[in-house]
Design an enzyme around this catalytic site. Structure first.
Site, PDB file in Angstrom:
ATOM      1  N   MET A 207      32.176  63.474   0.608  1.00  0.00           N
ATOM      2  CA  MET A 207      31.414  64.161   1.647  1.00  0.00           C
ATOM      3  C   MET A 207      29.912  63.951   1.469  1.00  0.00           C
ATOM      4  O   MET A 207      29.175  63.847   2.455  1.00  0.00           O
ATOM      5  CB  MET A 207      31.755  65.653   1.627  1.00  0.00           C
ATOM      6  CG  MET A 207      31.166  66.434   2.807  1.00  0.00           C
ATOM      7  SD  MET A 207      31.706  65.813   4.418  1.00  0.00           S
ATOM      8  CE  MET A 207      33.431  66.296   4.379  1.00  0.00           C
ATOM      9  N   CYS A 208      29.457  63.874   0.221  1.00  0.00           N
ATOM     10  CA  CYS A 208      28.026  63.675  -0.011  1.00  0.00           C
ATOM     11  C   CYS A 208      27.558  62.324   0.524  1.00  0.00           C
ATOM     12  O   CYS A 208      26.449  62.183   1.035  1.00  0.00           O
ATOM     13  CB  CYS A 208      27.704  63.804  -1.499  1.00  0.00           C
ATOM     14  SG  CYS A 208      28.613  62.662  -2.558  1.00  0.00           S
ATOM     15  N   THR A 209      28.425  61.310   0.402  1.00  0.00           N
ATOM     16  CA  THR A 209      28.099  59.988   0.934  1.00  0.00           C
ATOM     17  C   THR A 209      28.041  60.020   2.455  1.00  0.00           C
ATOM     18  O   THR A 209      27.132  59.452   3.082  1.00  0.00           O
ATOM     19  CB  THR A 209      29.140  58.951   0.475  1.00  0.00           C
ATOM     20  OG1 THR A 209      29.154  58.899  -0.948  1.00  0.00           O
ATOM     21  CG2 THR A 209      28.827  57.572   1.041  1.00  0.00           C
TER      22      THR A 209
END
Length: 427
Positions: A207-209
């Site tokens: 999700m951070c990407t």
């Protein structure tokens, strides 16, 4: 002179009939095989790209009794390869439209459509078929079907299966220029669950990407429908079959790709990522469907040797295919009934058992629930029971069970009352 058809083969004996095969199914009788084919009932699961080809091949091979089940409605993007559908059919039920098309072209055939999930049908529904041909593109649905049909087989005191209760599954699948056809004889050959390791887990992105550092077109598309859609439409669920909704996702993803100078966001790729669609090639569907129907005809009439047990087509490397025997997995939880045995520290929590040894393991369960002979350790549903047992997730095993105690694990991938036996021994 009349035109030769499949009945010509049925009325003749040959050197390669079923009883001569490595996987013999029965003895070919030229005097009855044509009638056997005409009275047999075949269930086709899936009326998509592969399913349309399967239905056409069955209809043109002399099969008279077919039923087809599919959950989906027809989308305009289906029309380039699912040839039983026309522009006027968009929005209609795949199974119903496909059945009507076959009925109009071949009025002598009895074909009955069903719209819905295969899990919603009672077990008695499946008992009425001689062969099931699966054209599913969903691994979890194939696991459920496999476990259900294996569970229908009755065994005697020695553990030998009753042949009259065995319903063969012919499993077909395609991915681009590659495809496979497989014969599964429940309790005799390996089952679908035995080969689960050959299917890689569904690809996901951190999700951070997605949110901060997108590098691929897929990251931009995931950002659009996972993060931006809920912000813009908090009270509306994304309809993956709506052209308007999918157009919004595409435009949002394209704008984000422009911002980060990422190329490759297209409408087709957007649908592929959102719906987890694998690109389909019509010629691959035709080849695999022909293989599946050929095996169905051989299983019903014994007119030729049955595939033992797996055929792989590699169209990207030329006109090439090979066959091999997929061996039964010794500890398969479905077709062998083997007990899953774990040796763990007594301070392991129930949550760690579920996550590390049931979900993120070779079992690949989805929402496992666990009970012992004396109590319920954790239940995923109903909500009241889940809330009641949720505190057990943080408890250590030594506070919940005895070392070597047998547990029962249920999961949505298993049909009905089927469960996995689990024994945990403390280190």
């Amino acid at each position: 002179m009349s035109r030769p058809d499949f009945s010509t083969i049925l009325k003749r004996n040959g050197p390669f009939t079923s009883e001569t095969a490595a996987l013999p199914m029965g003895e070919h009788d030229p005097s009855t095989s044509e009638n056997t084919l005409m009275t047999a009932k075949i269930l086709v699961i899936g009326a998509g790209g592969l399913g349309c080809e399967i239905l056409k091949d069955l209809a043109m091979s002399g099969v008279r009794n077919i039923e087809v089940i599919d959950l989906d409605n027809i989308d305009v993007t289906n029309l380039n390869r699912q040839f039983l559908f026309r522009q006027k059919d968009v929005g209609g039920s795949k199974s119903k439209v496909a059945a009507e098309f076959i009925r109009q072209r071949c009025p002598w055939i009895s074909i009955k459509p069903h719209m819905g999930k295969i899990q919603d049908k009672p077990l008695d529904f499946y008992k009425g078929f001689n062969v099931i041909i699966s054209g599913l593109d969903n691994v979890e649905a194939r696991r459920w079907l496999n476990a259900m049909v294996v569970g229908l087989v009755e065994v005697d005191e020695d553990g030998d299966p009753d042949p009259s209760t065995i319903i063969p599954i012919i499993d077909g699948g395609t991915e681009g220029f590659r495809g496979q056809a497989r014969v599964i004889l429940p309790r005799i050959t390996s089952c679908f669950e035995c080969s689960l390791d050959s299917f890689p887990p569904q690809k996901t992105f951190p999700m951070c990407t997605i949110a901060e550092t997108p590098r691929l077109p897929e990251h931009c598309i995931s950002y659009a429908f996972m993060l931006e859609w809920p912000k813009q439409f908090p009270d509306k669920k994304l309809d993956k079959d709506s052209p308007d909704d999918m157009k919004w996702v595409y435009e949002c993803a394209f704008a984000r790709a422009e911002k980060y100078k990422i190329k490759g966001v297209t409408y087709m790729l957007t649908m592929g990522v959102v719906k987890n669609i694998i690109p389909a090639v019509a010629s691959t569907n035709a080849i695999i469907a022909a293989a599946c129907v050929s095996e169905a005809l051989k299983l019903i009439t014994f007119t030729s040797q049955t595939l033992n047990t797996y055929m792989m087509y590699m169209g990207g490397e030329g006109i090439y295919s090979h066959t091999f025997v997929y061996e039964q997995k010794e500890n398969c939880p479905v077709c062998t009934g083997a007990t899953k045995k774990l040796t763990l520290p007594s301070d392991t929590t129930l949550y760690e058992v579920i996550q590390n040894h049931l979900i993120n393991s070779d079992l690949r369960l989805k929402k496992p629930s666990i009970t012992s002979e004396s109590k319920t350790l954790y239940m995923q549903a109903p909500p009241a029971l889940q809330a009641m047992t949720k505190p057990n997730l943080d408890k250590e095993l030594k506070d919940l069970i005895e070392s070597g105690e047998e547990l029962s694990v249920t999961d949505p991938v298993f049909p009905g009352e089927k469960s996995l036996n689990l024994v945990i021994t403390f280190e």
